[in-house]
Scaffold this motif. Structure first.
Motif, PDB file in Angstrom:
ATOM      1  N   ALA A 226       0.827  -1.209   0.000  1.00 37.20           N
ATOM      2  CA  ALA A 226       0.000   0.000   0.000  1.00 37.20           C
ATOM      3  C   ALA A 226       0.856   1.251   0.000  1.00 37.20           C
ATOM      4  N   PHE A 227       1.945   1.202   0.731  1.00 33.98           N
ATOM      5  CA  PHE A 227       2.779   2.383   0.899  1.00 33.98           C
ATOM      6  C   PHE A 227       3.672   2.625  -0.325  1.00 33.98           C
ATOM      7  N   SER A 228       4.019   1.560  -1.021  1.00 29.73           N
ATOM      8  CA  SER A 228       4.733   1.710  -2.290  1.00 29.73           C
ATOM      9  C   SER A 228       3.839   2.374  -3.328  1.00 29.73           C
ATOM     10  N   VAL A 229       2.564   1.960  -3.355  1.00 31.77           N
ATOM     11  CA  VAL A 229       1.607   2.574  -4.278  1.00 31.77           C
ATOM     12  C   VAL A 229       1.455   4.058  -3.963  1.00 31.77           C
ATOM     13  N   ALA A 230       1.321   4.393  -2.686  1.00 35.73           N
ATOM     14  CA  ALA A 230       1.157   5.790  -2.287  1.00 35.73           C
ATOM     15  C   ALA A 230       2.388   6.622  -2.642  1.00 35.73           C
ATOM     16  N   ALA A 231       3.582   6.053  -2.396  1.00 32.12           N
ATOM     17  CA  ALA A 231       4.817   6.788  -2.679  1.00 32.12           C
ATOM     18  C   ALA A 231       4.989   7.019  -4.180  1.00 32.12           C
ATOM     19  N   LYS A 232       4.689   6.000  -4.967  1.00 34.05           N
ATOM     20  CA  LYS A 232       4.874   6.111  -6.416  1.00 34.05           C
ATOM     21  C   LYS A 232       3.874   7.072  -7.047  1.00 34.05           C
ATOM     22  N   THR A 233       2.665   7.129  -6.510  1.00 31.28           N
ATOM     23  CA  THR A 233       1.637   8.006  -7.070  1.00 31.28           C
ATOM     24  C   THR A 233       1.571   9.354  -6.354  1.00 31.28           C
ATOM     25  N   ARG A 234       2.370   9.499  -5.294  1.00 27.99           N
ATOM     26  CA  ARG A 234       2.469  10.755  -4.541  1.00 27.99           C
ATOM     27  C   ARG A 234       1.113  11.215  -3.985  1.00 27.99           C
ATOM     28  N   VAL A 235       0.392  10.270  -3.398  1.00 27.39           N
ATOM     29  CA  VAL A 235      -0.860  10.603  -2.722  1.00 27.39           C
ATOM     30  C   VAL A 235      -0.715  10.283  -1.248  1.00 27.39           C
ATOM     31  N   PRO A 236      -1.499  10.907  -0.391  1.00 25.61           N
ATOM     32  CA  PRO A 236      -1.364  10.653   1.047  1.00 25.61           C
ATOM     33  C   PRO A 236      -1.897   9.292   1.457  1.00 25.61           C
ATOM     34  N   VAL A 237      -1.387   8.805   2.569  1.00 26.40           N
ATOM     35  CA  VAL A 237      -1.909   7.598   3.214  1.00 26.40           C
ATOM     36  C   VAL A 237      -2.797   8.043   4.370  1.00 26.40           C
ATOM     37  N   VAL A 238      -4.005   7.492   4.425  1.00 25.09           N
ATOM     38  CA  VAL A 238      -4.943   7.837   5.492  1.00 25.09           C
ATOM     39  C   VAL A 238      -5.123   6.625   6.405  1.00 25.09           C
ATOM     40  N   PRO A 239      -4.493   6.624   7.588  1.00 23.86           N
ATOM     41  CA  PRO A 239      -4.660   5.497   8.517  1.00 23.86           C
ATOM     42  C   PRO A 239      -6.018   5.555   9.215  1.00 23.86           C
ATOM     43  N   ILE A 240      -6.637   4.396   9.386  1.00 28.82           N
ATOM     44  CA  ILE A 240      -7.909   4.292  10.089  1.00 28.82           C
ATOM     45  C   ILE A 240      -7.797   3.181  11.128  1.00 28.82           C
ATOM     46  N   THR A 241      -8.185   3.472  12.343  1.00 27.18           N
ATOM     47  CA  THR A 241      -8.192   2.463  13.396  1.00 27.18           C
ATOM     48  C   THR A 241      -9.621   2.004  13.646  1.00 27.18           C
ATOM     49  N   LEU A 242      -9.825   0.694  13.574  1.00 32.45           N
ATOM     50  CA  LEU A 242     -11.127   0.096  13.855  1.00 32.45           C
ATOM     51  C   LEU A 242     -11.067  -0.579  15.223  1.00 32.45           C
ATOM     52  N   ILE A 243     -12.023  -0.247  16.076  1.00 30.76           N
ATOM     53  CA  ILE A 243     -12.081  -0.817  17.422  1.00 30.76           C
ATOM     54  C   ILE A 243     -13.459  -1.440  17.650  1.00 30.76           C
ATOM     55  N   GLY A 244     -13.478  -2.697  18.064  1.00 31.56           N
ATOM     56  CA  GLY A 244     -14.730  -3.324  18.454  1.00 31.56           C
ATOM     57  C   GLY A 244     -15.282  -4.362  17.504  1.00 31.56           C
ATOM     58  N   THR A 245     -14.890  -4.334  16.232  1.00 29.52           N
ATOM     59  CA  THR A 245     -15.459  -5.291  15.269  1.00 29.52           C
ATOM     60  C   THR A 245     -15.058  -6.717  15.598  1.00 29.52           C
ATOM     61  N   GLY A 246     -13.818  -6.900  16.092  1.00 28.55           N
ATOM     62  CA  GLY A 246     -13.351  -8.240  16.427  1.00 28.55           C
ATOM     63  C   GLY A 246     -14.096  -8.861  17.595  1.00 28.55           C
ATOM     64  N   GLY A 247     -14.615  -8.034  18.481  1.00 30.32           N
ATOM     65  CA  GLY A 247     -15.382  -8.552  19.603  1.00 30.32           C
ATOM     66  C   GLY A 247     -16.797  -8.927  19.208  1.00 30.32           C
ATOM     67  N   ILE A 248     -17.354  -8.218  18.233  1.00 33.74           N
ATOM     68  CA  ILE A 248     -18.726  -8.492  17.799  1.00 33.74           C
ATOM     69  C   ILE A 248     -18.788  -9.716  16.905  1.00 33.74           C
ATOM     70  N   MET A 249     -17.893  -9.796  15.917  1.00 34.61           N
ATOM     71  CA  MET A 249     -17.820 -10.969  15.050  1.00 34.61           C
ATOM     72  C   MET A 249     -16.349 -11.366  14.926  1.00 34.61           C
ATOM     73  N   PRO A 250     -15.850 -12.213  15.824  1.00 30.98           N
ATOM     74  CA  PRO A 250     -14.441 -12.603  15.804  1.00 30.98           C
ATOM     75  C   PRO A 250     -14.061 -13.324  14.514  1.00 30.98           C
ATOM     76  N   ALA A 251     -12.823 -13.180  14.107  1.00 30.24           N
ATOM     77  CA  ALA A 251     -12.320 -13.878  12.939  1.00 30.24           C
ATOM     78  C   ALA A 251     -12.452 -15.382  13.128  1.00 30.24           C
TER      79      ALA A 251
END
Length: 298
Positions: A230-255
């Protein structure tokens, strides 16, 4: 007409169940491509949120009933909305071939209608989202199949990556194709190269792409290592990376337990975009941002 509708509903539910149980992965898989165009499975890192492991013996009957209801609701929503996608698709191809905002709006409605009866989503940092017309590479931690539904409710037309086999399923596969989901044969080097090129082409035409840099869902709540794709794609295309943190989904429907839906709530935290030209620096900043948030608030 009623018996036909019931039959179609049953058929779609079976499709969802077959996908989740046979592939043991969510409908939309997000493997990361390295700069050498090799797809690699991530190994879970030792650091992360120390969420408890989930045991089948601990599953309550109510969670199983909620799971059945969840798939019934998502099937009804899919059947009800697929017609709008089909009717709009010729116009989407003519006027919005790359972003496909109309199709993603329908997908947002589907996701929101599915999750609304089962859990609440709280958003934080929405002001950090780039404008709808600004291409970016979005990345997130990956805990559950519910991550896909949760992310779709953001209403952003980023493109996911999925196994080619999933496109063969009626309704589900049709919707993914019309949304512009990127197909991938995970063991095919040519397909991997085409996938990478497709990501860069989409960004070049104003669309955004989405990666789960861990490459797989965490089964114990810990944050895995981030691959560089993902980060190679962002660097090569010169677009920002937007990090997102997800909290709680693993407790509702565990992998690995896609047949249950526990009670709970979900939090989506959108962090400030990262702009760097070095993919390794991008990778480290994005992972540390998500990891620190999980440790502090997960």
């Amino acid at each position: 007409m009623f018996p036909i509708y019931v039959f179609v509903l049953f058929f779609v539910c079976i499709n969802f169940f077959f996908i989740f149980q046979v592939t043991q992965s969510p409908v939309v898989l997000l493997p990361c491509l390295s700069c050498r165009y090799v797809v690699a499975k991530s190994e879970l890192a030792g650091a992360g949120t120390p969420d408890a492991s989930y045991s089948l013996s601990e599953v309550k009957l109510s969670s199983k009933v909620r799971g059945v209801c969840f798939y019934a609701v998502t099937a009804i929503a899919a059947i009800s909305l697929i017609g709008f996608m089909i009717v709009a698709h010729p116009f989407v191809l003519l006027f919005d071939r790359y972003r496909r905002k109309a199709q993603h709006f329908v997908a947002k409605l589907w996701a929101a209608a599915t999750v609304a009866p089962f859990f609440k989503i709280e958003y934080e940092g929405l002001e950090n989202l780039p404008s709808h017309d600004a291409p970016a590479v979005y990345v997130s931690n990956h805990q559950s199949f519910l991550d896909i539904y949760t992310l779709l409710t953001l209403g952003r037309s980023f493109k996911f990556i999925s196994k080619t086999a999933i496109f063969l399923f009626p309704i589900i596969g049709w919707a993914m194709s019309m949304m512009g989901t990127i197909p991938l044969k995970r063991m095919d080097s040519r397909s991997q190269l085409e996938c990478l090129k497709r990501c860069m082409d989409l960004i070049g035409n104003g669309a955004s792409v989405f990666f789960f840099p861990e490459g797989t869902r965490s089964k114990d709540g810990k944050l895995g290592d981030f691959k560089k794709g993902a980060f190679s794609v962002a660097a090569k295309t010169r677009v920002p990376v937007v990090p997102i943190t997800l909290i709680g989904t693993g407790g509702i429907m565990p992998a690995g337990m896609e047949g249950v839906v526990n009670s709970g709530s979900v939090k989506v935290i959108i962090h400030k975009p990262i702009k760097e030209t070095d993919p390794e620096i991008l990778r480290q900043i994005a992972r540390n941002t998500i990891l620190d948030t999980l440790k502090l608030r997960g």
